[in-house]
Scaffold this motif. Structure first.
Motif, PDB file in Angstrom:
ATOM      1  N   UNK A  22      -8.309  -9.673   6.499  1.00 12.12           N
ATOM      2  CA  UNK A  22      -8.807 -10.350   5.293  1.00 12.12           C
ATOM      3  C   UNK A  22      -7.671 -11.001   4.519  1.00 12.12           C
ATOM      4  N   UNK A  23      -7.891 -12.234   4.140  1.00 17.15           N
ATOM      5  CA  UNK A  23      -6.838 -13.005   3.476  1.00 17.15           C
ATOM      6  C   UNK A  23      -6.402 -12.362   2.167  1.00 17.15           C
ATOM      7  N   UNK A  24      -7.315 -11.742   1.452  1.00 11.18           N
ATOM      8  CA  UNK A  24      -6.971 -11.198   0.136  1.00 11.18           C
ATOM      9  C   UNK A  24      -5.956 -10.056   0.231  1.00 11.18           C
ATOM     10  N   UNK A  25      -5.886  -9.370   1.369  1.00  6.64           N
ATOM     11  CA  UNK A  25      -4.906  -8.290   1.521  1.00  6.64           C
ATOM     12  C   UNK A  25      -3.493  -8.856   1.494  1.00  6.64           C
ATOM     13  N   UNK A  26      -3.291  -9.915   2.258  1.00  7.53           N
ATOM     14  CA  UNK A  26      -1.970 -10.534   2.303  1.00  7.53           C
ATOM     15  C   UNK A  26      -1.580 -11.101   0.948  1.00  7.53           C
ATOM     16  N   UNK A  27      -2.529 -11.752   0.264  1.00  2.87           N
ATOM     17  CA  UNK A  27      -2.238 -12.364  -1.026  1.00  2.87           C
ATOM     18  C   UNK A  27      -1.946 -11.294  -2.082  1.00  2.87           C
ATOM     19  N   UNK A  28      -2.722 -10.214  -2.085  1.00  5.38           N
ATOM     20  CA  UNK A  28      -2.478  -9.139  -3.048  1.00  5.38           C
ATOM     21  C   UNK A  28      -1.119  -8.491  -2.831  1.00  5.38           C
ATOM     22  N   UNK A  29      -0.742  -8.287  -1.574  1.00  7.77           N
ATOM     23  CA  UNK A  29       0.579  -7.742  -1.296  1.00  7.77           C
ATOM     24  C   UNK A  29       1.674  -8.662  -1.830  1.00  7.77           C
ATOM     25  N   UNK A  30       1.516  -9.961  -1.603  1.00 10.71           N
ATOM     26  CA  UNK A  30       2.497 -10.926  -2.078  1.00 10.71           C
ATOM     27  C   UNK A  30       2.553 -10.957  -3.601  1.00 10.71           C
ATOM     28  N   UNK A  31       1.409 -10.764  -4.260  1.00  9.98           N
ATOM     29  CA  UNK A  31       1.377 -10.747  -5.722  1.00  9.98           C
ATOM     30  C   UNK A  31       2.023  -9.482  -6.281  1.00  9.98           C
ATOM     31  N   UNK A  32       1.677  -8.354  -5.698  1.00 10.82           N
ATOM     32  CA  UNK A  32       2.094  -7.071  -6.272  1.00 10.82           C
ATOM     33  C   UNK A  32       3.593  -6.845  -6.158  1.00 10.82           C
ATOM     34  N   UNK A  33       4.217  -7.335  -5.084  1.00 17.09           N
ATOM     35  CA  UNK A  33       5.659  -7.110  -4.980  1.00 17.09           C
ATOM     36  C   UNK A  33       6.433  -7.943  -5.999  1.00 17.09           C
ATOM     37  N   UNK A  34       5.788  -8.981  -6.540  1.00 19.60           N
ATOM     38  CA  UNK A  34       6.423  -9.779  -7.588  1.00 19.60           C
ATOM     39  C   UNK A  34       6.038  -9.321  -8.990  1.00 19.60           C
ATOM     40  N   UNK A  35       5.032  -8.457  -9.122  1.00 16.25           N
ATOM     41  CA  UNK A  35       4.549  -8.047 -10.440  1.00 16.25           C
ATOM     42  C   UNK A  35       4.867  -6.596 -10.788  1.00 16.25           C
ATOM     43  N   UNK A  36       4.721  -5.690  -9.823  1.00 14.96           N
ATOM     44  CA  UNK A  36       4.914  -4.269 -10.138  1.00 14.96           C
ATOM     45  C   UNK A  36       6.385  -3.908 -10.393  1.00 14.96           C
ATOM     46  N   UNK A  37       7.332  -4.236  -9.488  1.00 16.71           N
ATOM     47  CA  UNK A  37       8.725  -3.854  -9.752  1.00 16.71           C
ATOM     48  C   UNK A  37       9.284  -4.393 -11.072  1.00 16.71           C
ATOM     49  N   UNK A  38       9.053  -5.676 -11.436  1.00 14.20           N
ATOM     50  CA  UNK A  38       9.582  -6.136 -12.728  1.00 14.20           C
ATOM     51  C   UNK A  38       9.027  -5.357 -13.925  1.00 14.20           C
ATOM     52  N   UNK A  39       7.780  -4.863 -13.805  1.00 18.09           N
ATOM     53  CA  UNK A  39       7.207  -4.082 -14.904  1.00 18.09           C
ATOM     54  C   UNK A  39       7.787  -2.675 -14.962  1.00 18.09           C
ATOM     55  N   UNK A  40       8.121  -2.108 -13.802  1.00 16.80           N
ATOM     56  CA  UNK A  40       8.600  -0.726 -13.756  1.00 16.80           C
ATOM     57  C   UNK A  40      10.123  -0.609 -13.859  1.00 16.80           C
ATOM     58  N   UNK A  41      10.839  -1.660 -13.515  1.00 15.74           N
ATOM     59  CA  UNK A  41      12.301  -1.580 -13.533  1.00 15.74           C
ATOM     60  C   UNK A  41      12.876  -1.151 -14.875  1.00 15.74           C
ATOM     61  N   UNK A  42      12.398  -1.689 -16.023  1.00 14.42           N
ATOM     62  CA  UNK A  42      12.960  -1.223 -17.301  1.00 14.42           C
ATOM     63  C   UNK A  42      12.771   0.277 -17.526  1.00 14.42           C
TER      64      UNK A  42
END
Length: 337
Positions: A271-291
């Motif tokens: 499913x295409x949404x799996x690949x897109x969600x993975x690509x989104x989350x690696x750019x969104x989750x770490x920047x939020x948690x790094x601080x």
């Protein structure tokens, strides 16, 4: 007579689909995405302000942390506002120039972040395993050179990707099956064979992730070896907790990003949404948690917040990098082998 398909000479505008197959959930998906973006802005901005305001934090480990905070803000800002625009207002259009700019920022700053993560792992190694030489090894010129090297590596690796897309004829329909201008997703619009560009993108990503992950693993392996020699069980627990949380957030950055690219190339039946969600989350989750992982949990950052807010005198006995203590704030220098 067959009609020729229009190329990028007429494709001044592209359309992003958001998360394919989950368009009916865009409004709900936008909630966590928006929260993560606001946390990224608030957390990293606060961290930068605290490091700038407190002279005691003008040390190598916090300079690397400042670099990471700036990279995270830029990387998140390059994609999240447009994604929210798609989710909330169904504004899918993006100019070709804006798309190429977004692509460049996303991929270049991802490589820069990876380089800074390696530098931070090396910083932890020196601070814990060789604390008496910490400030003599990681001088301001050395820190600046490491930051410049991370920037130059990103420019050298990622500039060819944007150059290839810019000179690649693109055909209609101008629909990018993604929530942002990801390189391999945009290349699907190519009129000509783009296998070489895809191979280059995948090769560079694999090299960066593999090489940087190996250096990070080596640094943390040496750190853990030093921690095992500590006599204090409490110090060991704190070390494992700190190293474990940092390694987890690194895994969240490296693994989903690389998986999304391999799925884009080799597992198009998923499913295409799996690949897109993975690509989104690696750019969104770490920047939020790094601080939180790298900043708020550090004792010197917490002490700095109290000094700035309450304008108190520096708290005595604080543990930090260099001859006064370890960078993780776990044990005194004399306890480190």
């Amino acid at each position: 007579m067959s009609h020729s398909r229009p190329t990028n000479a007429s494709l001044s505008e592209l359309h992003l689909t958001g998360i394919p197959g989950l368009q009916h959930l865009h409004h709900w998906i936008s909630i966590p995405f928006c929260i993560m973006y606001l946390v990224t802005l608030a957390g990293n901005s606060t961290l930068l302000c605290m490091i700038k305001a407190d002279p005691s934090l003008h040390q190598p480990m916090f300079l690397f942390l400042s670099m990471l905070a700036v990279i995270d803000v830029v990387m998140s800002t390059s994609i999240t506002p447009k994604m929210l625009d798609i989710f909330w207002f169904r504004s899918t259009s993006i100019s070709l120039d804006a798309c190429l700019t977004q692509m460049y920022f996303v991929h270049a700053f991802s490589v820069m972040e990876s380089g800074v993560l390696v530098a931070m792992a090396f910083d932890r190694y020196v601070a814990i395993c060789n604390p008496l030489r910490y400030l003599s090894l990681l001088t301001s010129p050395v820190v600046a050179a490491i930051g410049l090297a991370s920037l130059l590596r990103a420019l050298v690796f990622m500039s060819p990707l944007t150059f290839q897309i810019h000179h690649q004829p693109l055909c209609s329909p101008a629909v990018v099956d993604h929530s942002y201008c990801e390189h391999m997703a945009v290349l699907k619009l190519a009129c000509k064979d783009a296998a070489s560009s895809n191979t280059y993108s995948l090769s560079v990503s694999t090299y960066v992730v593999s090489f940087d992950s190996l250096l990070i693993a080596l640094s943390y392996g040496l750190i853990l070896r030093a921690v095992f020699s500590l006599s204090s069980l409490q110090a060991r627990k704190k070390a494992f907790s700190t190293c474990g949380s940092q390694l987890c957030i690194m895994a969240l950055f490296y693994i989903p990003g690389l998986l999304s690219m391999y799925m884009e190339r080799y597992h198009q039946d998923l499913p295409r949404y799996i690949q897109v969600l993975l690509a989104d989350l690696y750019l969104l989750i770490p920047p939020a948690l790094n601080p939180l992982i790298y900043g708020i949990r550090m004792k010197k950052i917490r002490d700095g917040v109290r000094r700035v807010i309450f304008r108190r005198r520096p708290i005595a006995g604080g543990v930090g990098p260099g001859p006064q203590g370890t960078a993780l704030g776990l044990v005194k220098t004399k306890s480190v082998p």
